[in-house]
Design a protein around this motif. Structure first.
Motif, PDB file in Angstrom:
ATOM      1  N   GLU A 173      -9.546  -6.573  11.098  1.00 43.45           N
ATOM      2  CA  GLU A 173      -8.443  -7.008  11.953  1.00 43.45           C
ATOM      3  C   GLU A 173      -8.873  -7.274  13.396  1.00 43.45           C
ATOM      4  O   GLU A 173      -8.564  -8.323  13.970  1.00 43.45           O
ATOM      5  N   ARG A 174      -9.562  -6.349  14.011  1.00 43.40           N
ATOM      6  CA  ARG A 174      -9.818  -6.453  15.452  1.00 43.40           C
ATOM      7  C   ARG A 174     -11.076  -7.223  15.823  1.00 43.40           C
ATOM      8  O   ARG A 174     -11.370  -7.380  17.019  1.00 43.40           O
ATOM      9  N   ILE A 175     -11.802  -7.702  14.835  1.00 44.67           N
ATOM     10  CA  ILE A 175     -13.058  -8.376  15.170  1.00 44.67           C
ATOM     11  C   ILE A 175     -12.882  -9.858  15.457  1.00 44.67           C
ATOM     12  O   ILE A 175     -13.831 -10.517  15.877  1.00 44.67           O
ATOM     13  N   ALA A 176     -11.687 -10.402  15.229  1.00 39.90           N
ATOM     14  CA  ALA A 176     -11.505 -11.846  15.358  1.00 39.90           C
ATOM     15  C   ALA A 176     -10.377 -12.175  16.331  1.00 39.90           C
ATOM     16  O   ALA A 176      -9.334 -11.515  16.348  1.00 39.90           O
ATOM     17  N   LEU A 192       4.661 -14.032   8.333  1.00 38.91           N
ATOM     18  CA  LEU A 192       5.540 -13.990   7.171  1.00 38.91           C
ATOM     19  C   LEU A 192       5.066 -12.987   6.135  1.00 38.91           C
ATOM     20  O   LEU A 192       5.850 -12.180   5.632  1.00 38.91           O
ATOM     21  N   TYR A 193       3.780 -13.038   5.813  1.00 38.10           N
ATOM     22  CA  TYR A 193       3.273 -12.293   4.666  1.00 38.10           C
ATOM     23  C   TYR A 193       2.724 -10.916   5.033  1.00 38.10           C
ATOM     24  O   TYR A 193       2.633 -10.046   4.171  1.00 38.10           O
ATOM     25  N   VAL A 243      -1.364   3.167  -0.528  1.00 31.79           N
ATOM     26  CA  VAL A 243      -0.132   3.580   0.143  1.00 31.79           C
ATOM     27  C   VAL A 243       0.646   2.400   0.717  1.00 31.79           C
ATOM     28  O   VAL A 243       1.792   2.552   1.145  1.00 31.79           O
ATOM     29  N   GLY A 244       0.027   1.214   0.720  1.00 30.99           N
ATOM     30  CA  GLY A 244       0.654   0.034   1.300  1.00 30.99           C
ATOM     31  C   GLY A 244      -0.175  -0.485   2.449  1.00 30.99           C
ATOM     32  O   GLY A 244      -0.824   0.282   3.172  1.00 30.99           O
ATOM     33  N   SER A 245      -0.170  -1.772   2.646  1.00 29.87           N
ATOM     34  CA  SER A 245      -0.989  -2.375   3.695  1.00 29.87           C
ATOM     35  C   SER A 245      -0.400  -2.071   5.058  1.00 29.87           C
ATOM     36  O   SER A 245       0.776  -2.305   5.318  1.00 29.87           O
ATOM     37  N   GLY A 246      -1.223  -1.541   5.950  1.00 27.71           N
ATOM     38  CA  GLY A 246      -0.742  -1.124   7.259  1.00 27.71           C
ATOM     39  C   GLY A 246       0.168   0.079   7.117  1.00 27.71           C
ATOM     40  O   GLY A 246       1.388  -0.034   7.213  1.00 27.71           O
ATOM     41  N   ALA A 247      -0.417   1.244   6.897  1.00 31.97           N
ATOM     42  CA  ALA A 247       0.356   2.428   6.497  1.00 31.97           C
ATOM     43  C   ALA A 247       1.416   2.844   7.507  1.00 31.97           C
ATOM     44  O   ALA A 247       2.392   3.490   7.147  1.00 31.97           O
ATOM     45  N   GLY A 248       1.248   2.472   8.790  1.00 26.39           N
ATOM     46  CA  GLY A 248       2.302   2.698   9.771  1.00 26.39           C
ATOM     47  C   GLY A 248       2.386   4.131  10.263  1.00 26.39           C
ATOM     48  O   GLY A 248       1.426   4.902  10.210  1.00 26.39           O
ATOM     49  N   ALA A 249       3.566   4.496  10.761  1.00 21.73           N
ATOM     50  CA  ALA A 249       3.778   5.815  11.353  1.00 21.73           C
ATOM     51  C   ALA A 249       3.519   6.907  10.314  1.00 21.73           C
ATOM     52  O   ALA A 249       3.836   6.759   9.139  1.00 21.73           O
ATOM     53  N   ASP A 250       2.951   8.009  10.774  1.00 21.16           N
ATOM     54  CA  ASP A 250       2.600   9.150   9.925  1.00 21.16           C
ATOM     55  C   ASP A 250       1.745   8.719   8.746  1.00 21.16           C
ATOM     56  O   ASP A 250       1.956   9.157   7.601  1.00 21.16           O
ATOM     57  N   ALA A 251       0.755   7.868   9.016  1.00 15.51           N
ATOM     58  CA  ALA A 251      -0.152   7.448   7.951  1.00 15.51           C
ATOM     59  C   ALA A 251      -0.916   8.638   7.385  1.00 15.51           C
ATOM     60  O   ALA A 251      -1.160   8.714   6.179  1.00 15.51           O
ATOM     61  N   ALA A 252      -1.276   9.596   8.255  1.00 14.62           N
ATOM     62  CA  ALA A 252      -2.005  10.772   7.781  1.00 14.62           C
ATOM     63  C   ALA A 252      -1.197  11.506   6.725  1.00 14.62           C
ATOM     64  O   ALA A 252      -1.715  11.889   5.663  1.00 14.62           O
ATOM     65  N   GLY A 253       0.085  11.693   6.983  1.00 17.06           N
ATOM     66  CA  GLY A 253       0.942  12.354   6.006  1.00 17.06           C
ATOM     67  C   GLY A 253       1.075  11.568   4.725  1.00 17.06           C
ATOM     68  O   GLY A 253       1.166  12.145   3.622  1.00 17.06           O
ATOM     69  N   ALA A 254       1.084  10.236   4.830  1.00 20.82           N
ATOM     70  CA  ALA A 254       1.190   9.398   3.637  1.00 20.82           C
ATOM     71  C   ALA A 254      -0.028   9.581   2.734  1.00 20.82           C
ATOM     72  O   ALA A 254       0.106   9.658   1.495  1.00 20.82           O
ATOM     73  N   GLY A 280      -8.141 -10.932  12.560  1.00 21.69           N
ATOM     74  CA  GLY A 280      -9.162 -10.973  11.524  1.00 21.69           C
ATOM     75  C   GLY A 280      -8.687 -10.655  10.126  1.00 21.69           C
ATOM     76  O   GLY A 280      -9.407 -10.888   9.157  1.00 21.69           O
ATOM     77  N   ALA A 281      -7.472 -10.116   9.978  1.00 23.30           N
ATOM     78  CA  ALA A 281      -7.008  -9.677   8.662  1.00 23.30           C
ATOM     79  C   ALA A 281      -5.773 -10.452   8.222  1.00 23.30           C
ATOM     80  O   ALA A 281      -4.813 -10.588   8.982  1.00 23.30           O
ATOM     81  N   TYR A 282      -5.819 -10.956   6.995  1.00 21.00           N
ATOM     82  CA  TYR A 282      -4.658 -11.623   6.381  1.00 21.00           C
ATOM     83  C   TYR A 282      -4.163 -12.789   7.231  1.00 21.00           C
ATOM     84  O   TYR A 282      -2.985 -12.921   7.503  1.00 21.00           O
ATOM     85  N   THR A 283      -5.090 -13.640   7.646  1.00 17.72           N
ATOM     86  CA  THR A 283      -4.747 -14.789   8.481  1.00 17.72           C
ATOM     87  C   THR A 283      -5.248 -16.075   7.826  1.00 17.72           C
ATOM     88  O   THR A 283      -4.517 -16.689   7.039  1.00 17.72           O
ATOM     89  N   ILE A 284      -6.461 -16.467   8.105  1.00 15.37           N
ATOM     90  CA  ILE A 284      -6.959 -17.753   7.611  1.00 15.37           C
ATOM     91  C   ILE A 284      -7.050 -17.782   6.082  1.00 15.37           C
ATOM     92  O   ILE A 284      -6.981 -18.853   5.472  1.00 15.37           O
ATOM     93  N   CYS A 285      -7.157 -16.613   5.446  1.00 12.35           N
ATOM     94  CA  CYS A 285      -7.253 -16.598   3.978  1.00 12.35           C
ATOM     95  C   CYS A 285      -5.979 -17.113   3.327  1.00 12.35           C
ATOM     96  O   CYS A 285      -5.991 -17.532   2.166  1.00 12.35           O
TER      97      CYS A 285
END
Length: 340
Positions: A195-198, A253-254, A118-129, A312-317
């Motif tokens: 994401e939240r572990i780092a 940025l990304y 559905v896309g990275s970080g589904a955002g608002a109304d992710a359940a509906g997505a 923790g997500a999409y950073t140092i990589c």
């Protein structure tokens, strides 16, 4: 790996890294819908059982380089509020499904199921997505079955928020029960786990104050605001730190992230009044600006530390060594803590 997890891989390098951990081929999935020839050859060599596709061209590439592959049809099912949309690049549209199913049959490639993201970080109304995406996938599954393919797998992709699912899990479970009973379900919860572990820690190596008139002044020559007199000058505090957008902050940025720092609590200078602060990364690029006007303690200076949570997500990589400043090989510290 030791807990029996499966691994979603995007390339030859990721497949080999996972196999080097001792993960059997049966627990891997090459989920890039448009793969390089070397990735296809690696999938065949390493015995990866499944890969995704969304085009006739991809089917023909697979038939040439990896004739024993089993496939998942990647369909487009976008979350309207996704932080990073993926449907502009990947996912077959509904009017393409029948032709793709027929071509897979002609090439002798079995399609075992359907995949979506559905896309990275589904955002608002992710359940509906996710509910909508599962409905779209169910329609695609019917097209595949009509073409003679036995649908037994559904890959619901990623896009889950970091750390907590809230109402997303019940919505997904209900939709699966209604539209996909009895199939194997695969998910890709990378951000959810990572994401939240780092927390990123950056050292302050430069500081100044800039007045409304635009002149920069050495902070050591200016009186520090106090709680009683928090604003002595109409100025903005500016700090320079050791990581930036060419390092872990590339997520700005990304990944369209908006990380916000706080001062390391053990620093005595972190206990003063808060003042609007701009924080710059270390490179020579003016774009390397991390926050503007963010409230931080006025006493922070060279030797202070800022910490950035949820990194923790999409950073140092995605980090680089631009300007000769290596933001890739940074120290890592692993801490285990338990709430009392």
């Amino acid at each position: 790996a030791a807990l029996g997890a499966r691994f979603d891989c995007a390339s030859e390098a990721e497949l080999r890294a996972v196999r080097a951990l001792g993960v059997p081929a049966s627990r891997t999935l090459l989920a890039n819908a448009c793969k390089r020839p070397r990735d296809l050859r690696a999938g065949a060599e390493l015995g990866c059982p499944l890969t995704t596709f969304d085009s006739v061209d991809e089917l023909r590439k697979v038939a040439r380089a990896w004739p024993g592959a089993r496939l998942l049809l990647r369909v487009r099912a976008d979350a309207p509020a996704a932080r990073c949309p993926l449907g502009n690049k990947y996912g077959a549209e509904a009017w393409e499904w029948a032709a793709l199913a027929a071509e897979a049959t002609r090439l002798g490639l079995p399609v075992d199921g359907v995949a979506f993201h559905v896309g990275s970080g589904a955002g608002a109304d992710a359940a509906g997505a996710y509910e909508n995406a599962i409905a779209v996938a169910a329609d695609a599954a019917e097209v595949l079955r009509a073409a003679g393919h036995a649908v037994s797998i559904l890959d619901i992709g990623g896009g889950f928020p970091g750390g907590a699912l809230g109402g997303i899990a019940p919505a997904i479970n209900a939709a699966l029960e209604a539209r996909f009973p009895g199939v194997e379900v695969v998910a890709e919860p990378g951000r959810f786990f990572a994401e939240r572990i780092a927390t990123l820690a950056t050292a302050v190596f430069g500081a100044r104050e800039r007045s409304a008139g635009g002149d920069a002044r050495d902070v050591d020559a200016i009186a520090t605001p106090t709680v009683e007199d928090p604003i002595l000058h109409p100025t903005t505090r500016e700090l320079f730190v050791t990581d930036g957008i060419y390092g872990s902050m590339n997520c700005m940025l990304y990944d369209h992230a908006s990380p916000l720092p706080r001062a390391l609590a053990t620093d005595d200078r972190a206990r003063g009044a808060l003042v609007p602060t701009t924080v710059f990364g270390p490179t020579c690029d003016g774009l390397d600006t991390l926050v503007r006007g963010h409230p931080l303690p006025a006493g922070l200076g060279v030797g202070s530390w800022l910490v950035w949570p949820d990194m923790g997500a999409y950073t140092i990589c995605g980090a680089s060594a631009f300007n000769g400043m290596d933001a890739v090989n940074v120290p890592r510290f692993y801490v285990w803590s338990v709430k009392p």
